[in-house]
Scaffold this active site. Structure first.
Site, PDB file in Angstrom:
ATOM      1  N   ASP B  28      43.497  37.002  40.040  1.00  0.00           N
ATOM      2  CA  ASP B  28      44.734  36.225  40.127  1.00  0.00           C
ATOM      3  C   ASP B  28      45.327  36.053  38.737  1.00  0.00           C
ATOM      4  O   ASP B  28      44.613  35.660  37.800  1.00  0.00           O
ATOM      5  CB  ASP B  28      44.442  34.809  40.659  1.00  0.00           C
ATOM      6  CG  ASP B  28      44.309  34.766  42.171  1.00  0.00           C
ATOM      7  OD1 ASP B  28      44.418  35.824  42.815  1.00  0.00           O
ATOM      8  OD2 ASP B  28      44.090  33.660  42.703  1.00  0.00           O
ATOM      9  N   LYS B  85      51.140  37.459  47.203  1.00  0.00           N
ATOM     10  CA  LYS B  85      50.860  36.719  48.444  1.00  0.00           C
ATOM     11  C   LYS B  85      52.138  36.304  49.152  1.00  0.00           C
ATOM     12  O   LYS B  85      53.106  35.874  48.516  1.00  0.00           O
ATOM     13  CB  LYS B  85      50.082  35.433  48.113  1.00  0.00           C
ATOM     14  CG  LYS B  85      48.640  35.659  47.669  1.00  0.00           C
ATOM     15  CD  LYS B  85      47.963  34.305  47.447  1.00  0.00           C
ATOM     16  CE  LYS B  85      46.648  34.410  46.691  1.00  0.00           C
ATOM     17  NZ  LYS B  85      45.568  35.009  47.484  1.00  0.00           N
ATOM     18  N   GLY B 157      40.098  28.063  44.989  1.00  0.00           N
ATOM     19  CA  GLY B 157      40.414  27.000  44.041  1.00  0.00           C
ATOM     20  C   GLY B 157      39.335  25.941  43.899  1.00  0.00           C
ATOM     21  O   GLY B 157      39.578  24.883  43.345  1.00  0.00           O
ATOM     22  N   ARG B 169      28.508  36.083  55.308  1.00  0.00           N
ATOM     23  CA  ARG B 169      27.350  36.203  56.208  1.00  0.00           C
ATOM     24  C   ARG B 169      27.796  36.203  57.670  1.00  0.00           C
ATOM     25  O   ARG B 169      27.223  36.917  58.499  1.00  0.00           O
ATOM     26  CB  ARG B 169      26.353  35.058  55.968  1.00  0.00           C
ATOM     27  CG  ARG B 169      25.522  35.230  54.706  1.00  0.00           C
ATOM     28  CD  ARG B 169      24.294  34.319  54.764  1.00  0.00           C
ATOM     29  NE  ARG B 169      23.522  34.341  53.541  1.00  0.00           N
ATOM     30  CZ  ARG B 169      22.585  35.258  53.259  1.00  0.00           C
ATOM     31  NH1 ARG B 169      22.329  36.246  54.098  1.00  0.00           N
ATOM     32  NH2 ARG B 169      21.913  35.193  52.122  1.00  0.00           N
ATOM     33  N   GLY B 239      39.987  34.227  41.761  1.00  0.00           N
ATOM     34  CA  GLY B 239      41.246  33.503  41.637  1.00  0.00           C
ATOM     35  C   GLY B 239      41.228  32.634  40.409  1.00  0.00           C
ATOM     36  O   GLY B 239      41.340  33.102  39.274  1.00  0.00           O
TER      37      GLY B 239
END
Lengths: 185, 298
Positions: B28, B85, B157, B169, B239
């Site tokens: 990001d 995005k 975040g 998983r 990010g």
């Protein structure tokens, strides 16, 4: 099979289908153990940096000069090229083949395409994916052009080294890998 | 001469770009300068954003597509692919991003959803899409809508990898389970997953998703990235973890190297040394449900 980054899985699948058990190379020791090498598609900037940081660059150049067969697709060709041009700094590269390559020459991803390519020495057309593909702008002495698309070279060979601007491995076509393995002319 | 009847925007070409990103790190970035730092560190692509998820979280308000000016600036700054995005279901933001020429669109839960029922019809676009998923059914629904790449959502975040692990998983064990079922069980399984039958059959047969599976949401250290790769990710989105840390350039490079050598603890140990402060992080278990971004979309 150079396995630092990129579409390693697709190349491995093609080699598996040809009955070769490919070894994934990430270290100089692993490189010393193979007798032919595929440089996959991926990000040439990233792979070029990793080759240098992890001590693979110089041994790779030595092996190529000593005659080890190598096939580079897209980013792999860019890494083999002597000259790389485009809007940004050229990536760290190996400079093995006297060609000038322009990166992302067709445009950004929305211009990526697939097409059939007739390659000298390969009986069936090779179906290739041109993904943010480069073009070969200049071919130096001793470099043969094995295929063109719209009059521009898309497969080139210099002795033991074969480079394609596209990805035959994405559709699984084995023609260029057979060439690497010395199974076709 | 070769045939020049070239086809753009095909499934193979869209999924193919994601194939080329495998084994890499997508970072990001909010400025051209950050994009150059990411490229120099060895990122395979950057995600152009107005604010990183940690700031979106802190500042609140409606989070939207980044300013096209900013996206264009970042596209000019680097040679690697640039993603951006759009809000879930916001097909016009997606049209704008395609018109700008971004290489991939992330229909992302990190932004405020624009439609609580429908995601974007991704088949209608030439540009490929990546979408988040918390489990196998969600991944297959997005692929059914045309996503050419999946990332496990995690909890963006937070700097906390726990949700990324949970979602990765869930996806990989869901896939393993499918491969153990008989053909007569697949329709019932498709029903309970809420996933298209054809995709369920395909995954049961091949043992993996038909598109590349990255991981995202909370990866903050080289060891986090390597763990996610060992858990089956094809690559990593980072990010806030890089540009919210003490030394972004060094951390970015270390995460790239740990992603490449994810199976080599000696290299991970070496690259993890002296990176300075990681981002502070949030305990996800203490977060109220409304603040959990992974619950956006379905």
């Amino acid at each position: 099979m150079l396995g630092l980054q990129g579409d390693v899985r697709e190349h491995v699948a093609v080699l598996d289908a040809l009955g070769v058990a490919p070894v994934v190379v990430r270290t100089p020791e692993e490189l010393a153990g193979v007798d032919a090498l595929v440089l996959p598609g991926g990000e040439s900037t990233t792979i070029g940096k990793l080759l240098r940081r992890f001590g693979l660059r110089d041994p790779l150049i030595e092996r190529a000069r000593a005659g080890m067969p190598m096939l580079g697709t897209c980013a792999g060709l860019i890494l083999m090229a002597s000259d790389v041009v485009g809007d940004h700094d050229a990536p760290d590269r190996l400079g093995l083949m006297d060609v000038t390559v322009r990166r992302n020459a067709y445009g950004r991803q929305i211009a990526s395409f697939e097409a059939d390519v007739d390659v000298a020495g390969v009986p069936e057309p090779v179906h290739g994916a041109f993904i943010r593909a480069p073009v070969v702008e200049r071919v130096g002495e001793g470099v043969e052009v094995l295929a063109t698309l719209d009059d521009r070279p898309v497969v080139v060979r210099r002795d033991n080294l074969v480079g394609a601007t596209f990805h035959p491995e994405v559709a699984g076509h084995p023609g260029l890998h057979e060439m690497l393995l010395g199974r076709s002319s | 001469m070769s045939d020049t009847t070239a086809a753009t925007g095909t499934e193979r070409v869209k999924r193919g770009l994601a194939d080329m990103l495998k084994g890499g790190v997508i970072m990001d970035v909010t400025t051209a300068e950050q994009a150059r730092i990411a490229e120099e560190a060895g990122a395979v692509a950057v995600m152009a954003l107005e604010r990183v998820p940690a700031d979106i979280r802190a500042e609140g308000g409606v989070a939207r597509m980044a300013d096209p000016e900013k996206v264009a600036e970042i596209m000019d700054a680097v040679s690697i692919p640039v993603m951006a995005k759009c809000r879930i279901g916001h097909f016009v933001e997606a049209q704008v991003l395609q018109s700008l020429g971004v290489d991939y669109i992330d229909e992302s839960e990190v932004l405020t959803p624009a439609d609580e029922v429908n995601h974007v019809d991704k088949w209608a676009f030439t540009v490929p899409f990546v979408c988040g998923a918390t489990n196998l059914g969600e991944a297959l629904r997005r692929i059914g809508e045309g996503a050419a790449m999946i990332r496990s959502k995690g909890e963006a975040g937070t700097g906390n990898v726990v949700e990324a692990v949970r979602h990765m998983r869930a996806i990989t064990s869901g896939i393993r389970r499918l491969t153990t079922l008989g053909p007569e069980e697949l329709m019932g399984e498709a029903k309970s997953l809420g996933a298209p039958y054809e995709l369920v059959r395909e995954v049961a047969h091949t043992g993996r998703l038909p598109v590349v599976l990255f991981t995202a949401g909370g990866i903050a250290t080289p060891a986090d990235a390597a763990m996610m790769m060992q858990l089956g990710a094809d690559g990593v989105f980072v990010g806030s973890g890089i540009f919210k840390s003490g030394d972004p350039a060094a951390r970015a490079r270390a995460i790239v190297e740990a992603t490449t050598y994810f199976n080599d603890p000696d290299i991970i140990a070496k690259v993890s040394r002296g990176l300075g402060e990681a981002m502070v992080g949030i305990n996800v278990s203490e977060m109220p449900g409304a603040q959990r971004l992974a619950e956006r979309g379905w």
